[in-house]
Design a protein around this motif. Structure first.
Motif, PDB file in Angstrom:
ATOM      1  N   PHE A 125       0.821  -1.202   0.000  1.00 59.83           N
ATOM      2  CA  PHE A 125       0.000   0.000   0.000  1.00 59.83           C
ATOM      3  C   PHE A 125       0.861   1.261   0.000  1.00 59.83           C
ATOM      4  CE2 PHE A 125      -2.456  -3.415   1.791  1.00 59.83           C
ATOM      5  CZ  PHE A 125      -3.756  -3.192   1.391  1.00 59.83           C
ATOM      6  N   ASP A 126       0.316   2.332  -0.545  1.00 58.86           N
ATOM      7  CA  ASP A 126       0.967   3.642  -0.505  1.00 58.86           C
ATOM      8  C   ASP A 126       0.948   4.129   0.943  1.00 58.86           C
ATOM      9  OD1 ASP A 126       1.525   6.413  -0.532  1.00 58.86           O
ATOM     10  OD2 ASP A 126       0.723   6.647  -2.557  1.00 58.86           O
ATOM     11  N   GLU A 127       2.116   4.297   1.517  1.00 61.49           N
ATOM     12  CA  GLU A 127       2.184   4.634   2.946  1.00 61.49           C
ATOM     13  C   GLU A 127       1.523   5.978   3.278  1.00 61.49           C
ATOM     14  OE1 GLU A 127       6.710   6.591   2.836  1.00 61.49           O
ATOM     15  OE2 GLU A 127       6.314   4.745   3.939  1.00 61.49           O
ATOM     16  N   ASN A 128       1.412   6.856   2.288  1.00 60.97           N
ATOM     17  CA  ASN A 128       0.797   8.160   2.527  1.00 60.97           C
ATOM     18  C   ASN A 128      -0.733   8.088   2.582  1.00 60.97           C
ATOM     19  OD1 ASN A 128       3.296   9.649   2.482  1.00 60.97           O
ATOM     20  ND2 ASN A 128       3.306   9.371   0.260  1.00 60.97           N
ATOM     21  N   LEU A 129      -1.299   6.961   2.130  1.00 54.63           N
ATOM     22  CA  LEU A 129      -2.747   6.839   2.043  1.00 54.63           C
ATOM     23  C   LEU A 129      -3.348   5.907   3.097  1.00 54.63           C
ATOM     24  CD1 LEU A 129      -3.130   6.628  -1.854  1.00 54.63           C
ATOM     25  CD2 LEU A 129      -3.509   8.622  -0.389  1.00 54.63           C
ATOM     26  N   GLN A 347     -13.088   1.804  -8.987  1.00 52.40           N
ATOM     27  CA  GLN A 347     -12.539   2.397  -7.770  1.00 52.40           C
ATOM     28  C   GLN A 347     -11.045   2.671  -7.923  1.00 52.40           C
ATOM     29  OE1 GLN A 347     -14.444   3.076  -5.074  1.00 52.40           O
ATOM     30  NE2 GLN A 347     -16.251   2.164  -5.985  1.00 52.40           N
ATOM     31  N   HIS A 348     -10.628   3.881  -7.578  1.00 51.40           N
ATOM     32  CA  HIS A 348      -9.198   4.120  -7.382  1.00 51.40           C
ATOM     33  C   HIS A 348      -8.815   3.450  -6.068  1.00 51.40           C
ATOM     34  CE1 HIS A 348      -8.636   6.913 -10.700  1.00 51.40           C
ATOM     35  NE2 HIS A 348      -9.756   7.507 -10.349  1.00 51.40           N
ATOM     36  N   LEU A 349      -7.580   2.964  -5.988  1.00 46.59           N
ATOM     37  CA  LEU A 349      -7.151   2.226  -4.800  1.00 46.59           C
ATOM     38  C   LEU A 349      -5.912   2.831  -4.168  1.00 46.59           C
ATOM     39  CD1 LEU A 349      -7.621  -1.496  -5.936  1.00 46.59           C
ATOM     40  CD2 LEU A 349      -9.277   0.031  -4.846  1.00 46.59           C
ATOM     41  N   THR A 350      -5.626   2.381  -2.950  1.00 47.37           N
ATOM     42  CA  THR A 350      -4.429   2.806  -2.227  1.00 47.37           C
ATOM     43  C   THR A 350      -3.257   1.863  -2.480  1.00 47.37           C
ATOM     44  OG1 THR A 350      -5.112   1.527  -0.306  1.00 47.37           O
ATOM     45  CG2 THR A 350      -5.827   3.819  -0.389  1.00 47.37           C
ATOM     46  N   VAL A 351      -3.499   0.786  -3.210  1.00 46.56           N
ATOM     47  CA  VAL A 351      -2.454  -0.198  -3.507  1.00 46.56           C
ATOM     48  C   VAL A 351      -1.504   0.373  -4.555  1.00 46.56           C
ATOM     49  CG1 VAL A 351      -1.995  -2.515  -4.413  1.00 46.56           C
ATOM     50  CG2 VAL A 351      -3.977  -2.117  -2.935  1.00 46.56           C
ATOM     51  N   LYS A 352      -0.219   0.146  -4.365  1.00 48.89           N
ATOM     52  CA  LYS A 352       0.787   0.663  -5.298  1.00 48.89           C
ATOM     53  C   LYS A 352       0.818  -0.160  -6.586  1.00 48.89           C
ATOM     54  CE  LYS A 352       4.180   0.290  -2.320  1.00 48.89           C
ATOM     55  NZ  LYS A 352       5.499   0.406  -1.643  1.00 48.89           N
ATOM     56  N   ASP A 353       1.219   0.511  -7.671  1.00 47.44           N
ATOM     57  CA  ASP A 353       1.486  -0.139  -8.969  1.00 47.44           C
ATOM     58  C   ASP A 353       0.259  -0.778  -9.612  1.00 47.44           C
ATOM     59  OD1 ASP A 353       4.228   0.501  -8.669  1.00 47.44           O
ATOM     60  OD2 ASP A 353       4.545  -1.292  -7.463  1.00 47.44           O
ATOM     61  N   VAL A 354      -0.917  -0.258  -9.318  1.00 44.29           N
ATOM     62  CA  VAL A 354      -2.141  -0.743  -9.961  1.00 44.29           C
ATOM     63  C   VAL A 354      -2.272  -0.078 -11.326  1.00 44.29           C
ATOM     64  CG1 VAL A 354      -4.657  -0.772  -9.857  1.00 44.29           C
ATOM     65  CG2 VAL A 354      -3.317  -1.215  -7.799  1.00 44.29           C
ATOM     66  N   LYS A 355      -2.540  -0.882 -12.358  1.00 36.96           N
ATOM     67  CA  LYS A 355      -2.725  -0.351 -13.711  1.00 36.96           C
ATOM     68  C   LYS A 355      -4.212  -0.150 -13.970  1.00 36.96           C
ATOM     69  CE  LYS A 355       1.470  -2.442 -15.627  1.00 36.96           C
ATOM     70  NZ  LYS A 355       2.027  -3.369 -16.665  1.00 36.96           N
ATOM     71  N   TYR A 356      -4.609   1.100 -14.140  1.00 34.26           N
ATOM     72  CA  TYR A 356      -6.005   1.422 -14.389  1.00 34.26           C
ATOM     73  C   TYR A 356      -6.298   1.358 -15.883  1.00 34.26           C
ATOM     74  CZ  TYR A 356      -5.923   3.116  -9.571  1.00 34.26           C
ATOM     75  OH  TYR A 356      -5.797   3.209  -8.210  1.00 34.26           O
TER      76      TYR A 356
END
Length: 419
Positions: A125-129, A347-356
Motif C-alpha cells: 500500500f501507498d504509505e501516505n494513504l 474504484q481508485h485504490l491505495t495499492v501501489k502499482d495498480v494499472k487502471y
C-alpha cells in the motif's frame, strides 16, 4: 403401526437436524483432493462489488486450496450499527472492513483490530494513504479504496448545454438555474438511505477550511451555531428552496437517485466516485466526471474536492483463523488482483502499482495528482453521537427547519457528548 412409523420419522428428523447443526458449526471441509479446508468469513458493506469479489475469491481459493472464503454483506447503515457486536462475538468477520472516523475509533476501543504493523503485505500500500488506519503507532486497518466523496456529474450533458464547472457559489447557482430552465433536476439527492453523509463534505469544505474544525467542535472550542456551520445549513436550505434537489429528497433512496442520473432526468448525483461504475452500468453512453460545489467566492476557495481512503481491510482479533485471514488480505493487495477489483468496480485504490484500464478511472485520475482535495471532514468526527447530530441538522433543514434552529438543537447534543 402409524404411531411406530411416526416415531421413526421423528427420530430420523432429529438426527438429521443434529448432524446439520454440527455441519454448520464446522470450519473444516474436505476439498476435491481429499484434504481439509478452513473457511474464513469476509464481512463488508459493498454489495455492488459482490460479483467482482466472487471472481477474486475464486482465484484466491484456487491459489490456496486449503482455504475457502464466505462473504457476508450488509447495507452500509446496518453495517455501521451492528458490525462491532458481531465482531466481538467472533462468529463472523475473520476479515472485515471498517469506515474511517467514528466506526474505526469505536472498533479500536473495543479491541477487535489485530495489529498488522509487522505484516509484509503492508508494503503493498501507498504509505501516505493508509495513515487513517493507524492508531498509537500501530497499523490496525488498511484502507483499500481511494474515493472522491463529491457529486458525479453528466459531462456529456454539460458539454451539450455549454456549461462549465462552476468556480464559485454564484456560478453554481447559475448552473443549476440553467439546468432547471432545460427541464433537468440539477442534483439527485438520495436522502432516504445515504442522506447528507457524502454531500455535506464538499458543501462545508470551504465554509470551514480548518481541517481541525470537528476536533475543535468536540473539544468545545467551536460550535455548530457559529458562522461556518450555520452558513452550510443555509446553503442546503437554498438548494431545497430553489428546487436544485428533487422534491421529496429525504424520501428518495440511492437506487432511485441513481436512476434519475442514468436516465438524464438529473445532472448530478450527490454521492461520490464509488457510484460511477454503477451509473455506467445503467447507461453506458454516459460521460461522467466529478465536481464539488464551491460555496464561497472563487478567491476564497481553498479546496476543489474531497478524498477519502476507506473500505479499510482488517483482521478480527477474536478470530481463530488469523493466518488465513492475513493471506486473504495479502492476496487482494497484490497489484494484479487489486487492478481487477479497481477496473471492474470503478474504484481508485491505495495499492501501489495498480494499472487502471477503466475509462472512468483514467478520466478521473487527474483528481489524484492535479487537484487540491481535502480528506473527508465527516470522518474526522470521532464521536458517533456528534456525527449523528451534525447530519441530522442538515436533514432538519431539508425538512423545513430554520438553519439556526437546527444548529442550536444539534449543538445541545454535541455539548452532551463533548470529549
Amino acid at each position: 403401526m402409524k404411531r411406530k412409523y411416526s416415531s421413526v420419522v421423528l427420530v430420523l428428523l432429529s438426527v438429521l437436524l443434529i448432524l446439520s447443526g454440527c455441519a454448520g458449526e464446522s470450519t473444516s471441509n474436505n476439498n476435491s483432493e481429499g484434504g481439509s479446508t478452513t473457511q474464513i468469513n469476509f464481512m463488508h458493506w459493498r454489495g455492488e462489488d459482490k460479483a467482482v469479489l466472487d471472481g477474486i475469491i475464486a482465484e484466491f481459493e484456487k491459489a490456496n486450496p486449503d482455504i475457502t472464503v464466505e462473504m457476508t454483506i450488509y447495507p452500509s447503515d446496518q453495517y455501521m450499527a451492528t458490525a462491532q457486536r458481531m465482531l466481538q462475538e467472533g462468529s463472523t468477520g475473520d476479515v472485515f472492513t471498517s469506515f474511517p472516523g467514528a466506526q474505526f475509533e469505536s472498533l479500536q476501543k473495543a479491541g477487535v483490530f489485530e495489529d498488522l504493523s509487522g505484516e509484509e503485505f503492508v508494503s503493498n500500500f501507498d504509505e501516505n494513504l493508509i495513515t487513517v488506519g493507524q492508531k498509537d503507532g500501530k497499523q490496525l486497518a488498511l484502507p483499500y479504496q481511494l474515493v472522491f466523496n463529491m457529486p458525479i456529474y453528466n459531462k456529456g450533458m454539460f458539454d451539450e448545454l455549454g456549461l462549465e464547472v462552476p468556480k464559485s457559489w454564484e456560478e453554481f447557482q447559475a448552473l443549476c438555474d440553467t439546468l432547471l430552465e432545460n427541464g433537468i433536476t440539477p442534483i439527485a439527492f438520495p436522502g432516504a438511505d445515504i442522506g447528507p453523509n457524502q454531500f455535506m463534505n464538499s458543501m462545508m469544505m470551504n465554509n470551514a477550511p480548518d481541517e481541525d474544525i470537528f476536533a475543535k467542535l468536540q473539544s468545545g472550542e467551536e460550535k455548530l451555531t457559529n458562522e461556518w456551520w450555520v452558513k452550510t445549513l443555509e446553503d442546503f436550505q437554498l438548494l431545497e428552496q430553489k428546487g436544485y434537489i428533487q422534491k421529496n429528497a429525504l424520501g428518495t433512496n440511492q437506487d432511485s437517485a441513481m436512476q434519475m442520473v442514468a436516465s438524464e432526468e438529473a445532472a448530478m448525483l450527490a454521492t461520490g466516485s464509488y457510484h460511477m461504475a454503477s451509473l455506467i452500468g445503467l447507461n453506458p453512453d454516459l460521460q461522467l466526471d466529478l465536481l464539488a460545489p464551491i460555496t464561497v467566492e472563487e478567491s476564497e476557495a481553498q479546496y476543489e474536492g474531497i478524498n477519502t481512503a476507506t473500505f479499510m481491510l482488517a483482521v478480527n482479533s477474536n478470530s481463530e483463523k488469523k493466518e488465513q485471514a492475513k493471506k486473504f488480505i495479502d492476496f487482494v493487495s497484490q497489484p494484479e488482483n487489486a487492478a481487477k477489483y479497481a477496473n471492474e468496480t470503478g474504484q481508485h485504490l491505495t495499492v501501489k502499482d495498480v494499472k487502471y484500464e477503466s475509462e472512468v478511472l483514467k478520466n478521473t485520475a487527474y483528481w489524484i495528482t492535479d487537484k487540491t482535495t481535502r480528506f473527508q471532514p465527516r470522518f474526522l468526527i470521532t464521536n458517533a453521537q456528534v456525527e449523528d447530530a451534525v447530519l441530522s441538522s442538515i436533514e432538519d433543514v431539508l425538512g423545513g427547519a430554520e438553519p439556526m434552529d437546527a444548529a442550536e438543537a444539534a449543538q445541545k447534543i454535541v455539548d452532551e457528548n463533548r470529549e
